[in-house]
Enzyme design. Sequence first.
Site, PDB file in Angstrom:
ATOM      1  N   LYS A  18       0.828  -1.218   0.000  1.00 60.76           N
ATOM      2  CA  LYS A  18       0.000   0.000   0.000  1.00 60.76           C
ATOM      3  C   LYS A  18       0.860   1.265   0.000  1.00 60.76           C
ATOM      4  O   LYS A  18       0.599   2.189  -0.756  1.00 60.76           O
ATOM      5  CB  LYS A  18      -0.896   0.066   1.255  1.00 60.76           C
ATOM      6  N   ARG A  94      -9.401   1.328   8.855  1.00 65.28           N
ATOM      7  CA  ARG A  94      -8.928  -0.006   9.204  1.00 65.28           C
ATOM      8  C   ARG A  94      -9.952  -0.789  10.006  1.00 65.28           C
ATOM      9  O   ARG A  94      -9.678  -1.919  10.391  1.00 65.28           O
ATOM     10  CB  ARG A  94      -7.685   0.133  10.054  1.00 65.28           C
ATOM     11  N   ARG A 131      11.804  -6.019   4.601  1.00 71.18           N
ATOM     12  CA  ARG A 131      11.467  -4.603   4.399  1.00 71.18           C
ATOM     13  C   ARG A 131      12.357  -3.679   5.229  1.00 71.18           C
ATOM     14  O   ARG A 131      12.639  -3.937   6.384  1.00 71.18           O
ATOM     15  CB  ARG A 131      10.004  -4.383   4.793  1.00 71.18           C
ATOM     16  N   ARG A 163      11.715  -1.388  10.431  1.00 72.01           N
ATOM     17  CA  ARG A 163      10.715  -0.756  11.299  1.00 72.01           C
ATOM     18  C   ARG A 163      10.648  -1.478  12.646  1.00 72.01           C
ATOM     19  O   ARG A 163      10.752  -2.694  12.692  1.00 72.01           O
ATOM     20  CB  ARG A 163       9.334  -0.840  10.635  1.00 72.01           C
ATOM     21  N   ARG A 174      -0.363  -7.935  13.785  1.00 75.25           N
ATOM     22  CA  ARG A 174      -0.953  -7.055  12.768  1.00 75.25           C
ATOM     23  C   ARG A 174      -1.765  -7.860  11.755  1.00 75.25           C
ATOM     24  O   ARG A 174      -2.817  -7.425  11.298  1.00 75.25           O
ATOM     25  CB  ARG A 174       0.142  -6.245  12.064  1.00 75.25           C
TER      26      ARG A 174
END
Length: 224
Positions: A18, A94, A131, A163, A174
């Site tokens: 996204k 969300r 990532r 992150r 998540r």
Amino acid sequence: MTTSGPRLVLLGMPGAGKGTQAALLSEHYGVSHLSTGELFRAAVAHGTPTGVEVKVFLDSGELVPDDITISVVEEYFAEGGPLENGFILDGFPRNLAQAEALERVLAGHPLDVVLDLEVPTEVILDRIAGRRVCVTCGATYHVNHPPKSPWKCDVDGGDVVQRDDDTEEAVRRRLEVYEQVTVPIIDFYAALGKLVIVDGTGTGDEVQERLLKEIDGRVGQASR
Ligand code: ADP
């Protein structure tokens, strides 16, 4: 004739792409892009009062409480610019309460389309494990596609790091939260006739091409 850019929401699991796609689309259409996750990460990095409040939720992979999240989004729209000029929302809404709040905020400026980026869970897990993000601008990289000079952002030279919430435990949480509270809003938008499912596998360019085709097909029909 279309006089403003599209009004879009991007949905998809963590790691579906996204953020990457929202940045590309925002440049393509010349409209602003709001990532609530990026906004919260910046608040944490700067130690603002909001940052101090939301850090525990981000680190554990839980949603930030709706009152905080919705007021951040109301603030974004309060000036009226994005409502008139178009926008891309990434990471909001969300849950159903947020989706309903968004409908209220947008009154008179309905969404053109809600794009759900679908990516198999195995691919998601690999993407998140590799990532890396720029601490200052949020640009995303992968260990297999690093920035040109080692771990300095191509865009602004910021440090490129993993992150804090890309730990195995927070990622698992998540993904659970996504299944439990975000998946129901897919039905909400399908019932409004706004939902388009887009294959989120392949290269960033391939995914962007699919998204542009869907968006231009929809927005081209809308009269503004
Ligand atoms: P991802 O899609 O990979 O989980 P995001 O950057 O969208 O990454 O979100 C990171 C974190 O920010 C979430 O786990 C959550 O704690 C918080 N967050 C982002 N958007 C919202 C939202 N709309 N409502 C509540 N919390 C949010």
